[in-house]
Design an enzyme around this catalytic site. Structure first.
Site, mmCIF file in Angstrom:
data_model
loop_
_atom_site.group_PDB
_atom_site.id
_atom_site.type_symbol
_atom_site.label_atom_id
_atom_site.label_comp_id
_atom_site.label_asym_id
_atom_site.label_seq_id
_atom_site.Cartn_x
_atom_site.Cartn_y
_atom_site.Cartn_z
ATOM 1 N N ASP A 33 -7.163 38.060 19.475
ATOM 2 C CA ASP A 33 -7.587 38.116 20.867
ATOM 3 C C ASP A 33 -6.973 36.901 21.576
ATOM 4 O O ASP A 33 -6.422 35.994 20.949
ATOM 5 C CB ASP A 33 -9.111 38.165 21.002
HETATM 6 C C1 BGC Z 1 -10.271 40.085 25.845
HETATM 7 C C2 BGC Z 1 -9.574 41.282 25.250
HETATM 8 C C3 BGC Z 1 -8.363 41.637 26.080
HETATM 9 C C4 BGC Z 1 -7.473 40.436 26.181
HETATM 10 C C5 BGC Z 1 -6.221 40.701 26.981
HETATM 11 C C6 BGC Z 1 -9.326 38.939 26.109
HETATM 12 O O1 BGC Z 1 -9.921 37.912 26.822
HETATM 13 O O2 BGC Z 1 -11.308 39.675 24.977
HETATM 14 O O3 BGC Z 1 -10.458 42.366 25.183
HETATM 15 O O4 BGC Z 1 -7.704 42.724 25.514
HETATM 16 O O5 BGC Z 1 -8.173 39.376 26.795
HETATM 17 O O6 BGC Z 1 -6.482 40.846 28.316
#
Ligand code: BGC
Length: 744
Positions: A288
């Protein structure tokens, strides 16, 4: 020291000499990957594991490519770019990789396409309320068509986290609290995004996230610590991920949280033992956002370099915007700390996905400005969005059959802070959605009612306002109308990431506005827009009718009007329990019984002194414009062997005067075993349409798999003993039959 230098020399040689690793036949995927890797430098290989955010990399101007980003792409130091949207832009960026870099390896473009691209569907919690995986598959297909035409190859979806705590804002992004329904939705979304083949220009590679148990955050506070048993992990949180893997998901994203002291970005048990060895996942794992370096504040890694080492070793193949892999992987390998084979294996996963997407044949994946123009908001896409939104609406209350309203009322007051809101109606994570495309509820009602019907609109207050000073306009509108539709709830930013709440009522002075309108004694319909179950006992007590609309998306206003005025019967059912109060949370239907199950009036039982233990609305609940009675629950046999299946049938009688579509739900309970089990678990459901006055016989065929549960040794088996089989229209009101399961 000398040995160390020698080792470094050997590693250097290994990294540049073209060796074909596999004995795979020429032309096969593995052979193509290995042949390419044999030509790549260590820097180029590490580059494949780096993902950068376009907005951060080109901060000054989101459409111009920053020279530094261009340079890094040309040098082969970047494998993936996220958040660059649009066919023209992505084509320009891709050209730097496939024309300007030494190995011409295409970039893979990622974006959060969570519930639609430009055609925004309801939030996933709303979509799940349709209990219709086929329909959700179609919605995901549309999202894929539009996003792929705009140059996106990869979506960070589906979010398949089970969520039992409505304080957690991200409950909006998933299918709710149930592992069985969550698994069906997960698989449907993966199939919808990925289509028949990833190589198709209409497909998006999917990403099951956030692995794992992110929804178990203590206190419902986003990013917070998770401490759960291996049993809870496997029974509750993992099934939707396993279903996504079985459906062929191309990637998995590890979560931010720790579980029992190990951050998921370094959790080999999850990423290697379960995901790869047990489930046979052969795609790639992305971290993530920034989750790798965040292992430092977690108190797990002493430095970003250590974090990069721990993450790659544990099985995180790509670093999303963390910078740790870009800065440290090469030196970690050169220093001999990280075996090059560990790096190679991650690179292989990423390159395989790029080959599977067909990017080496067409790095643009068929994206073009023309295709993009034709795909986005196509009339058939909007029509599907309206259907999904219509089926996601849940009728929570309808006293005296107030709904549906007549279209030829003389006047309707449409009030409340969300009535004319085209922004929040799209919900969090709304892709490339634009408020100008959206139909607010006010507009939907305008289009629906007779030309002679007068519409009186006033906002009354803002969602989070603390002042009642604007109430008068809304009260005047309501006072002069034949019926009042009041649209209240949350702003879209109140759910989604970093949007946890410690209270679950209507924010601001909205409940006061409701009380003031109530005193006018008008036919009053409350339409709720929100991304989580709310604690709204006063509304349930006093409002004549309540329609839960979630954040229903770009066609939300039309869909709400369809239901309010009877062009569509409500059929949605909630997939996350609504509590009476925040103090009951976490509250979920598939809880354990305890040794002292609740008896509200008896002191030494598991209960609260100052409020109910039961939910405001149970999982699976939702009303119709007609009513149903369940009769004659029958089991094909009352005793079966553990290897046998079971036929279950029930009669569903439409006791009202309109047709309706009911979601018939089947739950089981294992009454005793080598470990305790939940009081009920959803195992099957069917959507059945019944004409007024008619009865339909509904049948289910249970397999041994439906009765199998994790035993003390964590094996999934059927344990002989007594079971209950329960069928009904929600998780509370059920007919029950007893079943005996014997050994072979
Ligand atoms: C989130 C993810 C997301 C990623 C990209 C993160 O902060 O937890 O779910 O896919 O950002 O935007």
């Amino acid at each position: 020291m000398r040995t160390c230098m020698r080792l470094i020399q050997v590693l250097l040689v290994v990294s540049i000499v073209p060796v074909a690793r596999s004995g795979d036949p020429p032309g096969s995927l593995n052979h193509r990957v290995d042949s390419l890797m044999a030509l790549m430098t260590l820097e180029e290989k590490a580059g494949q594991l780096v993902q950068v955010d376009f907005r951060s990399a080109s901060p000054a101007d989101p459409v111009t490519l920053h020279p530094d980003l261009e340079r890094r792409i040309r040098e082969g130091r970047i494998g993936s770019v996220m958040n660059a949207v649009g066919a023209d832009l992505t084509r320009r960026i891709q050209a730097f990789a496939v024309q300007g870099s030494r190995r011409k390896i295409p970039l893979v473009f990622g974006l959060d396409v969570i519930h639609g691209f430009r055609t925004v569907f309801p939030i996933p919690l709303g979509e799940a309320s349709t209990w219709d995986p086929e329909l959700i598959m179609k919605a995901s297909r549309v999202a894929a068509l539009e996003a792929a035409a705009a140059g996106i190859h990869w979506t960070f979806a589906p979010m398949v986290d089970i969520a039992r705590d409505p304080r957690w804002g991200r409950i909006a992004e998933g299918a709710g609290e149930d592992p069985y329904l969550g698994s069906l939705m997960a698989a449907a979304r993966v199939r919808g995004f990925q289509g028949d083949t990833l190589a198709s220009p209409n497909s998006l590679m999917a990403c099951a996230k956030h692995f794992a148990a992110y929804g178990g955050a203590e206190g419902g506070r986003d990013y917070n610590t998770v401490d759960i048993s291996e049993r809870t992990l496997r029974e509750t949180y993992l099934p939707p991920f396993e279903a996504a893997v079985k459906a062929g998901v191309g990637t998995v994203m590890c979560s931010f949280n720790e579980i029992g002291g190990i951050p998921c970005a370094a959790n080999e048990h999850l990423l290697r033992e379960i995901l790869r060895q047990e489930w046979g996942f052969d795609g790639f794992v992305v971290s993530d956002w920034d989750a790798i370096p965040e292992m430092q504040p977690h108190g797990f890694a002493g430095s970003p370099e250590e974090a990069a080492y721990l993450a790659l070793r544990a099985g995180v193949d790509m670093d999303m915007e963390g910078g740790a892999y870009e800065a440290h992987l090469v030196s970690l390998v050169r220093s001999g700390r990280l075996p090059e084979e560990t790096l190679d294996s991650a690179v292989r996963h990423v390159l395989r996905a790029k080959f599977a997407l067909g990017l080496f044949d067409d790095p643009y994946h068929g994206a073009s400005a023309d295709r993009e123009r034709r795909a986005i908001l196509a009339p058939s896409h909007r029509a599907l969005a309206r259907e999904v939104a219509g089926k996601s609406l849940v009728l929570l209350k309808n006293a005296g059959g107030l709904l549906p309203l007549r279209k030829d009322l003389q006047s309707v007051a449409v009030i409340g802070p969300l009535a004319d809101d085209g922004e929040s109606i799209l919900g969090p994570w709304s892709g490339a959605g634009r408020s100008a495309d959206a139909v607010p509820v006010l507009e939907g009602i305008r289009r629906k009612v007779a030309a002679s019907t007068k519409i009186l609109y006033a906002r009354g207050c803002g969602v989070a306002d603390t002042s009642t000073s604007s109430f008068s306009g809304a009260l005047a509108a309501a006072a002069g109308a034949d019926a009042v539709v009041m649209v209240v709830g949350e702003e879209s930013g109140m759910s989604g990431e970093a949007a946890s709440r410690s209270t679950l009522g209507l924010p601001g002075v909205q409940e006061q506005l409701f009380e003031a309108v109530l005193r006018l004694h008008k036919p009053l319909v409350v339409v709720l827009m929100n991304g989580r179950p709310l604690a709204i006992p006063r509304l349930q007590e006093a409002a004549p009718a309540i329609l839960e609309a979630w954040f229903p998306g770009v066609e939300g206003g039309d869909a709400v009007a369809d239901v309010l005025f009877g062009d569509r019967d409500p059929s949605g059912k909630i997939t996350a329990t609504f509590p009476f109060s925040v103090g009951q949370v976490p509250l979920y239907y598939n809880h354990k019984n305890t040794g002292r199950p609740t008896i509200d009036t008896v002191k030494y039982t598991s209960r609260y002194l100052d409020g109910p233990t039961s939910p405001l609305y149970p999982f699976g609940y939702g009303l119709h414009y007609t009513s149903f009675a369940y009769q004659s629950l029958k089991l094909g046999a009352t005793r079966i062997r553990k290897s046998e299946g079971l036929r279950v049938s029930v009669d569903l009688h439409n006791t009202g005067s309109r047709a309706g579509e009911e979601t018939v739900q089947l739950y089981i309970r294992d009454l005793s075993g080598s470990v305790t089990h939940p009081v009920k678990e959803l195992k099957a459901f069917r959507k059945v349409r019944v004409e007024p006055g008619r009865t339909e016989n509904v049948q289910f065929q249970l397999t041994p798999e439906s009765l199998a549960l994790y035993d003390r040794g964590m094996r999934k088996v059927v344990e002989p003993g007594l079971f209950e089989v329960m069928v009904g229209g929600n998780s509370k009101d059920l007919l029950t039959a007893t079943l005996e399961v014997t050994a072979e």
